[in-house]
Design a protein around this motif. Structure first.
Motif, mmCIF file in Angstrom:
data_model
loop_
_atom_site.group_PDB
_atom_site.id
_atom_site.type_symbol
_atom_site.label_atom_id
_atom_site.label_comp_id
_atom_site.label_asym_id
_atom_site.label_seq_id
_atom_site.Cartn_x
_atom_site.Cartn_y
_atom_site.Cartn_z
ATOM 1 N N THR A 176 40.084 -22.749 52.665
ATOM 2 C CA THR A 176 39.788 -22.448 54.072
ATOM 3 C C THR A 176 40.998 -21.800 54.712
ATOM 4 O OG1 THR A 176 40.563 -24.606 54.864
ATOM 5 C CG2 THR A 176 38.264 -24.452 54.175
ATOM 6 N N SER A 177 40.791 -21.316 55.916
ATOM 7 C CA SER A 177 41.867 -20.611 56.596
ATOM 8 C C SER A 177 43.014 -21.536 56.973
ATOM 9 C CB SER A 177 41.319 -19.944 57.865
ATOM 10 O OG SER A 177 40.774 -20.914 58.744
ATOM 11 N N MET A 178 42.764 -22.835 57.072
ATOM 12 C CA MET A 178 43.797 -23.781 57.476
ATOM 13 C C MET A 178 44.419 -24.525 56.305
ATOM 14 S SD MET A 178 43.999 -23.262 60.627
ATOM 15 C CE MET A 178 45.144 -24.579 61.015
ATOM 16 N N SER A 179 43.844 -24.371 55.081
ATOM 17 C CA SER A 179 44.335 -25.169 53.967
ATOM 18 C C SER A 179 45.727 -24.745 53.536
ATOM 19 C CB SER A 179 43.378 -25.064 52.789
ATOM 20 O OG SER A 179 43.283 -23.723 52.350
ATOM 21 N N VAL A 180 46.156 -23.507 53.895
ATOM 22 C CA VAL A 180 47.490 -23.068 53.496
ATOM 23 C C VAL A 180 48.563 -23.824 54.238
ATOM 24 C CG1 VAL A 180 46.741 -20.777 52.833
ATOM 25 C CG2 VAL A 180 47.354 -21.217 55.200
ATOM 26 N N PHE A 181 48.210 -24.431 55.367
ATOM 27 C CA PHE A 181 49.193 -25.170 56.150
ATOM 28 C C PHE A 181 49.173 -26.660 55.830
ATOM 29 C CE2 PHE A 181 47.804 -21.546 58.771
ATOM 30 C CZ PHE A 181 49.004 -20.846 58.807
ATOM 31 N N GLU A 182 48.241 -27.092 54.937
ATOM 32 C CA GLU A 182 48.164 -28.499 54.593
ATOM 33 C C GLU A 182 49.121 -28.808 53.455
ATOM 34 O OE1 GLU A 182 44.157 -29.140 53.555
ATOM 35 O OE2 GLU A 182 43.361 -28.805 55.580
ATOM 36 N N PRO A 183 49.739 -29.976 53.435
ATOM 37 C CA PRO A 183 50.661 -30.328 52.342
ATOM 38 C C PRO A 183 49.886 -30.557 51.043
ATOM 39 C CG PRO A 183 50.316 -32.214 53.787
ATOM 40 C CD PRO A 183 49.634 -31.042 54.452
ATOM 41 N N HIS A 184 50.406 -30.015 49.926
ATOM 42 C CA HIS A 184 49.761 -30.153 48.615
ATOM 43 C C HIS A 184 50.395 -31.289 47.845
ATOM 44 C CE1 HIS A 184 47.425 -26.453 48.949
ATOM 45 N NE2 HIS A 184 48.504 -25.907 49.483
ATOM 46 N N CYS A 185 49.630 -31.871 46.975
ATOM 47 C CA CYS A 185 50.116 -32.973 46.145
ATOM 48 C C CYS A 185 51.067 -32.423 45.099
ATOM 49 C CB CYS A 185 48.942 -33.687 45.485
ATOM 50 S SG CYS A 185 49.436 -35.029 44.384
ATOM 51 N N GLU A 186 52.271 -32.959 45.049
ATOM 52 C CA GLU A 186 53.236 -32.493 44.071
ATOM 53 C C GLU A 186 52.820 -32.933 42.669
ATOM 54 O OE1 GLU A 186 57.089 -33.790 45.105
ATOM 55 O OE2 GLU A 186 57.142 -32.698 47.019
ATOM 56 N N GLY A 187 53.065 -32.050 41.699
ATOM 57 C CA GLY A 187 52.715 -32.374 40.326
ATOM 58 C C GLY A 187 51.237 -32.330 40.041
ATOM 59 N N SER A 188 50.467 -31.552 40.795
ATOM 60 C CA SER A 188 49.027 -31.490 40.566
ATOM 61 C C SER A 188 48.669 -30.733 39.304
ATOM 62 C CB SER A 188 48.341 -30.823 41.771
ATOM 63 O OG SER A 188 48.883 -29.516 41.968
ATOM 64 N N GLY A 189 49.559 -29.917 38.778
ATOM 65 C CA GLY A 189 49.319 -29.171 37.554
ATOM 66 C C GLY A 189 50.374 -29.476 36.512
ATOM 67 N N ARG A 190 50.069 -29.206 35.234
ATOM 68 C CA ARG A 190 51.036 -29.457 34.170
ATOM 69 C C ARG A 190 52.125 -28.400 34.180
ATOM 70 N NH1 ARG A 190 47.764 -29.415 28.767
ATOM 71 N NH2 ARG A 190 46.899 -27.583 29.817
ATOM 72 N N SER A 191 53.288 -28.803 33.811
ATOM 73 C CA SER A 191 54.408 -27.878 33.654
ATOM 74 C C SER A 191 54.559 -27.576 32.168
ATOM 75 C CB SER A 191 55.696 -28.486 34.211
ATOM 76 O OG SER A 191 56.786 -27.611 34.008
ATOM 77 N N LEU A 192 54.029 -26.440 31.743
ATOM 78 C CA LEU A 192 54.025 -26.082 30.329
ATOM 79 C C LEU A 192 55.248 -25.262 29.979
ATOM 80 C CD1 LEU A 192 50.278 -25.082 29.897
ATOM 81 C CD2 LEU A 192 51.337 -27.296 29.474
ATOM 82 N N PRO A 193 55.849 -25.500 28.822
ATOM 83 C CA PRO A 193 57.008 -24.696 28.410
ATOM 84 C C PRO A 193 56.575 -23.289 28.024
ATOM 85 C CG PRO A 193 56.386 -26.206 26.669
ATOM 86 C CD PRO A 193 55.525 -26.542 27.847
ATOM 87 N N SER A 194 57.488 -22.378 28.119
ATOM 88 C CA SER A 194 57.209 -20.997 27.741
ATOM 89 C C SER A 194 57.393 -20.822 26.239
ATOM 90 C CB SER A 194 58.136 -20.042 28.493
ATOM 91 O OG SER A 194 59.492 -20.335 28.196
ATOM 92 N N GLY A 195 56.714 -19.856 25.691
ATOM 93 C CA GLY A 195 56.828 -19.601 24.261
ATOM 94 C C GLY A 195 55.986 -20.548 23.439
ATOM 95 N N LYS A 196 56.061 -20.375 22.117
ATOM 96 C CA LYS A 196 55.271 -21.192 21.192
ATOM 97 C C LYS A 196 56.049 -22.369 20.636
ATOM 98 C CE LYS A 196 52.322 -17.368 19.704
ATOM 99 N NZ LYS A 196 51.829 -16.576 18.544
ATOM 100 N N GLY A 197 57.360 -22.325 20.704
ATOM 101 C CA GLY A 197 58.158 -23.427 20.200
ATOM 102 C C GLY A 197 58.363 -23.365 18.696
ATOM 103 N N THR A 198 58.929 -24.445 18.164
ATOM 104 C CA THR A 198 59.185 -24.545 16.727
ATOM 105 C C THR A 198 57.869 -24.649 15.967
ATOM 106 O OG1 THR A 198 61.205 -25.743 17.292
ATOM 107 C CG2 THR A 198 60.526 -25.769 14.992
#
Length: 533
Positions: A176-198
């Motif tokens: 909605t037009s007002m949702s940008v001003f509402e506080p979002h829950c921190e950590g709502s998405g996963r923090s994925l590492p970049s690359g494929k790794g070992t």
């Protein structure tokens, strides 16, 4: 207008009043007015910044999509459609493979297909003759080994990255037009590492009787940055694993199915012969070693011609190791990895790791993979193998025209003066011959002649006798016995010994159960008491 009617018009719909007053369309008015709203400008700016632009798509397709391309071509063959690149490109788009036409062309060529011109002058996609011949050989051999009920073991290698996770998350986006001003829950998405790794390199083997064979699996960490995990394995490591780890755990007279990786097919040094890249002294030394007479003044091409005439039959180290212990090695045809059920096993195990992986550490990924293997049962492997037989092998038999046409039930007419030697009238080759051999000419018009001198005694595959079990009706005694030949394995059976669903499809109970979702770990031949009912 309001002056004419003497009262306000359409007060409940201000948009209609504005359109009537200005003569501008409704969509144009809304676009102009909403564009002046500062809140909407902020919302659009936030949404635009949150959308990431997709990067350039690689021209190479992964293994899954490559198999989809191959199966699509086979499906078009089965439907009698012309396989051309533009048509194939359209069909792949319907399957959500959004590759360019040039990418499709390169992929088809890399899968072993080539172009050929037919009578109409149009270009069609056909497979190379050598690939088709190798596929025919594999299909015949694997069917023969299954009919012999031999223990079939499949092996393969794969990879696993430490950052292997399930892609995609549910994210909290402004609605909605007002949702940008509402506080979002921190950590709502996963923090994925970049690359494929070992990367981990995995080698394992299994069968429908055992699942993944205990104590056979090999897992080690990659030490190079190569994009191809096959570069991590070499012939020495694979031969050592095959000899010391796999062979001691195989059942007697097993059949080991593997692909055509270079380290699977390294030649025995005694069977190596000089090639066009060898120099003249090396070719001469090989001819001297094998006691081949030649003129020292001959050119290199003449010496190579002598080599081709006297070079020994190719012997592979892996094949000789298996043969020494009573086993057989059967190689998959090129570009046909879908015929190996272990590919589906890899997908299942990797999916388990992707769902559980949260630390992105190589040690934890290794533990998760071992845990996934501990939960994998022989019944699940058997389902995967049944799927491969039903969805791939049987369809390839039909595409290549290897399956014989269905035969009507055969009746053996019996007379009062026939002897025991004249009861057997059907001559066919099951183990030693090929599937392309024609049926004996004595079998004509739905009955079997009783005058063939070269035939062997025919026994029913189920009851192992010439006469059907149970009592024969009085009206049928001494007249005839109803037989039929299985359209899949070419075995002969009494009509009375076969169950109704299988008999309706002119198929023995074993082949019927194999092709109708039965577990390969169970007994495929129906018990005799079931057949008599």
């Amino acid at each position: 207008m309001e002056k004419k009617i003497g009262k306000p018009w359409c007060l409940s719909d201000p948009w209609s009043r504005l359109v009537k007053a200005t003569g501008i369309s409704l969509s144009t008015l809304k676009r102009k007015i909403e564009g002046l709203d500062p809140v909407q400008d902020v919302v659009k700016a936030v949404q635009k910044s949150s959308v990431q632009k997709p990067g350039p798509k690689p021209w190479k397709l992964d293994d899954f999509n490559r198999n989809v391309v191959k199966r699509t071509i086979y499906d078009m063959y089965r439907k009698k459609e012309v396989v051309s690149m533009p048509r194939l490109h359209e069909v792949l788009k319907e399957k959500d493979i959004t590759a360019s036409l040039s990418t499709v062309v390169r992929t088809v060529k890399s899968l072993g297909f080539r172009f050929s011109k037919k009578g109409s002058g149009r270009r069609h996609v056909v497979e190379r003759d050598d690939v088709v011949a190798l596929r025919h050989h594999y299909l015949r051999q694997i069917r023969k080994y299954r009919q012999q009920e031999r223990h079939i073991v499949y092996l393969d290698e794969t990879w696993l990255n430490s950052n292997h996770v399930v892609k995609g998350d549910w994210l909290d986006e402004p609605s909605t037009s007002m949702s940008v001003f509402e506080p979002h829950c921190e950590g709502s998405g996963r923090s994925l590492p970049s690359g494929k790794g070992t990367r981990l390199i995995i080698l394992d083997a299994g069968s429908s009787q055992q699942g993944l064979i205990p104590g056979v699996g090999l897992i080690f960490e990659s030490k190079t940055n190569s994009s191809d995990y096959h570069d991590e394995m070499n012939s020495e490591h694979f031969t050592e694993w095959f000899r010391d780890t796999l062979i001691p755990r195989l059942s007697p007279q097993s059949v080991v199915v593997m692909d055509n990786a270079p380290y699977h097919s390294h030649l025995d040094p005694e069977s190596r012969a000089p090639s066009t890249g060898a120099n003249k002294p090396g070719i001469s030394a090989w001819l001297d070693k094998n006691n081949v007479h030649y003129d020292p003044k001959m050119k290199k091409t003449g010496l190579l011609d002598l080599v081709n005439q006297h070079k020994p039959q190719k012997k592979y180290v892996i094949d000789e190791l298996a043969k020494a212990h009573g086993h057989v090695v059967l190689r998959l045809p090129p570009y046909h990895c879908e015929l190996n059920p272990i590919e589906m096993v890899w997908s299942d195990l990797k999916g388990f790791v992707a769902r559980k992986n949260s630390t992105y550490k190589i040690k934890d990924c290794k533990k998760l993979f071992e845990e996934a293997k501990s939960h994998f049962s022989a019944e699940r492997w058997a389902k995967f193998e049944t799927h491969v037989v039903r969805e791939y092998e049987e369809k390839l038999w039909q595409i290549d025209g290897l399956r014989d046409k269905a035969l009507s039930p055969v009746i053996i007419h019996m007379t009062d003066d026939e002897t025991d030697d004249s009861q057997a009238t059907i001559a066919y080759c099951h183990e030693g011959g090929t599937d392309d051999e024609e049926i004996d000419m004595d079998i004509v018009d739905g009955y079997v002649s009783d005058t063939s001198d070269q035939a062997d005694v025919i026994l029913c595959k189920i009851c192992h006798d010439t006469d059907p079990p149970g009592r024969v009706p009085k009206r049928d005694r001494g007249t005839h016995i109803d037989w039929f030949q299985c359209d899949t394995c070419d075995q002969w059976l009494h009509n009375k010994c076969c169950t109704k669903p299988a008999l309706a499809q002119i198929m023995c109970p074993r082949c019927y159960s194999l092709l109708h979702h039965r577990n390969l770990s169970e007994t495929l031949v129906a018990p005799l008491e079931d057949a008599e009912q």
